[in-house]
Design a protein around this motif. Structure first.
Motif, PDB file in Angstrom:
ATOM      1  N   THR A  51      10.242   4.199  -4.194  1.00  0.00           N
ATOM      2  CA  THR A  51       8.948   3.817  -3.625  1.00  0.00           C
ATOM      3  C   THR A  51       8.836   2.307  -3.409  1.00  0.00           C
ATOM      4  O   THR A  51       7.830   1.818  -2.922  1.00  0.00           O
ATOM      5  CB  THR A  51       7.818   4.231  -4.600  1.00  0.00           C
ATOM      6  OG1 THR A  51       8.154   3.692  -5.888  1.00  0.00           O
ATOM      7  CG2 THR A  51       7.666   5.729  -4.684  1.00  0.00           C
ATOM      8  N   GLU A 105       9.021   0.049  -6.003  1.00  0.00           N
ATOM      9  CA  GLU A 105       8.857  -0.623  -7.309  1.00  0.00           C
ATOM     10  C   GLU A 105      10.106  -0.358  -8.153  1.00  0.00           C
ATOM     11  O   GLU A 105      11.070   0.234  -7.672  1.00  0.00           O
ATOM     12  CB  GLU A 105       7.590  -0.131  -8.018  1.00  0.00           C
ATOM     13  CG  GLU A 105       7.538   1.370  -8.169  1.00  0.00           C
ATOM     14  CD  GLU A 105       6.203   1.894  -8.655  1.00  0.00           C
ATOM     15  OE1 GLU A 105       5.628   1.307  -9.567  1.00  0.00           O
ATOM     16  OE2 GLU A 105       5.765   2.928  -8.126  1.00  0.00           O
ATOM     17  N   SER A 114      12.039   4.010 -12.595  1.00  0.00           N
ATOM     18  CA  SER A 114      11.662   4.236 -13.984  1.00  0.00           C
ATOM     19  C   SER A 114      11.661   5.733 -14.316  1.00  0.00           C
ATOM     20  O   SER A 114      11.192   6.554 -13.521  1.00  0.00           O
ATOM     21  CB  SER A 114      10.260   3.645 -14.206  1.00  0.00           C
ATOM     22  OG  SER A 114       9.710   4.159 -15.383  1.00  0.00           O
ATOM     23  N   SER A 171       9.863   7.249 -16.331  1.00  0.00           N
ATOM     24  CA  SER A 171       8.525   7.810 -16.512  1.00  0.00           C
ATOM     25  C   SER A 171       7.738   7.905 -15.202  1.00  0.00           C
ATOM     26  O   SER A 171       6.606   8.367 -15.199  1.00  0.00           O
ATOM     27  CB  SER A 171       7.748   6.971 -17.527  1.00  0.00           C
ATOM     28  OG  SER A 171       7.719   5.629 -17.085  1.00  0.00           O
ATOM     29  N   LYS A 172       8.346   7.457 -14.107  1.00  0.00           N
ATOM     30  CA  LYS A 172       7.661   7.567 -12.804  1.00  0.00           C
ATOM     31  C   LYS A 172       8.542   8.386 -11.857  1.00  0.00           C
ATOM     32  O   LYS A 172       9.392   7.827 -11.137  1.00  0.00           O
ATOM     33  CB  LYS A 172       7.411   6.171 -12.227  1.00  0.00           C
ATOM     34  CG  LYS A 172       6.436   5.359 -13.044  1.00  0.00           C
ATOM     35  CD  LYS A 172       6.170   4.018 -12.388  1.00  0.00           C
ATOM     36  CE  LYS A 172       5.267   3.169 -13.270  1.00  0.00           C
ATOM     37  NZ  LYS A 172       5.373   1.748 -12.977  1.00  0.00           N
ATOM     38  N   LYS A 207       8.395   9.715  -9.053  1.00  0.00           N
ATOM     39  CA  LYS A 207       8.505   9.437  -7.614  1.00  0.00           C
ATOM     40  C   LYS A 207       9.459   8.274  -7.320  1.00  0.00           C
ATOM     41  O   LYS A 207       9.929   8.098  -6.204  1.00  0.00           O
ATOM     42  CB  LYS A 207       7.127   9.118  -7.035  1.00  0.00           C
ATOM     43  CG  LYS A 207       6.254  10.340  -6.963  1.00  0.00           C
ATOM     44  CD  LYS A 207       5.159  10.171  -5.950  1.00  0.00           C
ATOM     45  CE  LYS A 207       4.418  11.491  -5.816  1.00  0.00           C
ATOM     46  NZ  LYS A 207       2.980  11.338  -5.846  1.00  0.00           N
ATOM     47  N   THR A 208       9.698   7.433  -8.346  1.00  0.00           N
ATOM     48  CA  THR A 208      10.559   6.265  -8.117  1.00  0.00           C
ATOM     49  C   THR A 208      12.039   6.596  -8.314  1.00  0.00           C
ATOM     50  O   THR A 208      12.900   5.843  -7.886  1.00  0.00           O
ATOM     51  CB  THR A 208      10.227   5.131  -9.111  1.00  0.00           C
ATOM     52  OG1 THR A 208      10.563   5.561 -10.456  1.00  0.00           O
ATOM     53  CG2 THR A 208       8.771   4.734  -9.067  1.00  0.00           C
TER      54      THR A 208
END
Ligand code: SF4
Length: 362
Positions: free
Chosen positions: A248, A250, A253, A255-256, A258-259
């Motif tokens: 995305t 950023e 990670s 914990s994310k 979508k990334t």
């Protein structure tokens, strides 16, 4: 202050200047058969790497040390550490891999059994499937809580550092639990223990990390020097690698979702995520053809550089075509998806054998 438990760091240049990390490009020419991560500038900084080039060039014994705090799913950015371990293993280094279950308990409230399970099932299986040879005699995997050498050394190390120093390095405050305050000492002991007599005595040790781990490195080097008389520790060396940008834009990670592309994603999901990743393409076709794309802001290009294209000239060709507007992002993504598909099919096919090997490791 760099916070090893939280912040993300993007400005690598500033970081090297501010904390006195040396540019890795200045030593890369001295490394025999340097890896792609080294030659492509993904490893951007170092402390005292000259000790490692000396060991590499003169056939001297050295060790590679890394640790993992099992707290989430392994994503494609984590593969960089495995690639580095594999490279050092191929160069004859001893490999030490610590599972930081004590730190996971103190900082993230994850108990020992969960740490062991996560480390083996999520991380070590992937390490093996990605090609790390864990069956060699010089490969050492351990849980911090079960390694007496590390725990005893951590206790001794504690004598040489005060709470006020720990607070100024890590930002601990009155609400930080004591076990958490103790965990950096365990990490220091992780890094130094390959130099104990029972592990072959003093030798250079390389610690490949992200720049957020530099506080641990600085502390370890200081403490190594303080134990000079008792143990003759060699101050450990470190390299620092860039983090992968997430899909995305950023930081990638665990914990994310979508990334990140997780290594246990199905081939279909991994490809789907890649197709929808943020690129450095322009707003319109016309603009892209006129101005060219921006590979330095493109997560697809990063995937190619970090993981998917081995051939430097091929990579250069893609970059040139992108900059000149000769290829469009759709075409480029299709190429990345094809390569990623092959990588994930290969990984999946090796995972069941890797599971059997991992089961018997700890
Ligand atoms: Fe990225 Fe490729 Fe688009 Fe260039 S053409 S911006 S490298 S996806």
């Amino acid at each position: 202050m760099i916070d090893p438990w939280g912040s993300s760091i993007i400005d690598y240049e500033k970081l090297t200047q501010q904390f006195g990390i040396k540019a890795f490009k200045d030593v890369v020419g001295d490394i025999p058969d340097a890896s792609k991560l080294m030659t492509r500038g993904i490893i951007f900084g170092h402390r005292d790497y000259e000790k490692i080039t000396d060991a590499l060039n003169n056939n001297k014994k050295f060790a590679t040390m890394t640790g993992m705090m099992p707290s989430g799913r392994m994503h494609i950015g984590h593969k960089m550490v495995v690639d580095q371990l594999k490279w050092y293993q191929s160069m004859g280094s001893d490999i030490y891999l610590s599972i930081a279950d004590m730190e996971a308990y103190a900082a993230r409230n994850i108990n020992k059994e969960e740490s062991r399970r996560l480390a083996l099932e999520e991380y070590i299986v992937n390490y093996i499937a990605l090609g790390l040879d864990v069956t060699r005699d010089n490969f050492h995997l351990y849980l911090q809580s079960e390694n007496d050498d590390v725990k005893n050394l951590a206790y001794l190390i504690g004598k040489k550092i005060t709470f006020s120093q720990m607070r100024s390095i890590y930002g601990f405050d009155n609400s930080t639990n004591i076990s958490h305050i103790y965990t950096p000492l365990l990490q220091v002991a992780d890094i130094l223990h390959p130099q104990l007599e029972e592990h072959g005595g003093p030798k250079p040790v390389i610690v490949p990390v992200g720049p957020d781990q530099d506080p641990h490195i600085r502390l370890t080097r200081d403490i190594a020097a303080k134990f000079n008389e008792e143990y003759s520790f060699v101050e450990p060396s470190a390299t620092f690698h860039r983090f992968m940008t997430g899909l995305t834009g950023e930081k990638m990670s665990s914990s994310k979702p979508k990334t990140a592309i997780y290594l246990t994603d199905t081939v279909k999901d991994a490809v789907k995520k890649t197709k929808s990743a943020k690129t450095g393409g322009r707003d319109s076709l016309k603009e892209q053809k006129e101005l060219g794309g921006q590979p330095d802001k493109c997560s697809i290009y990063e995937l190619l550089v970090y993981h998917l294209v081995d051939d430097d000239s091929k990579l250069e060709e893609i970059k040139d075509k992108c900059l000149n507007g000769e290829i469009l992002c759709g075409e480029c993504k299709a190429c990345a998806c094809e390569l990623l598909e092959k990588m994930f099919e290969d990984l999946n096919s090796k995972r069941s054998e890797a599971e059997e090997i991992a089961e018997n490791l700890l």
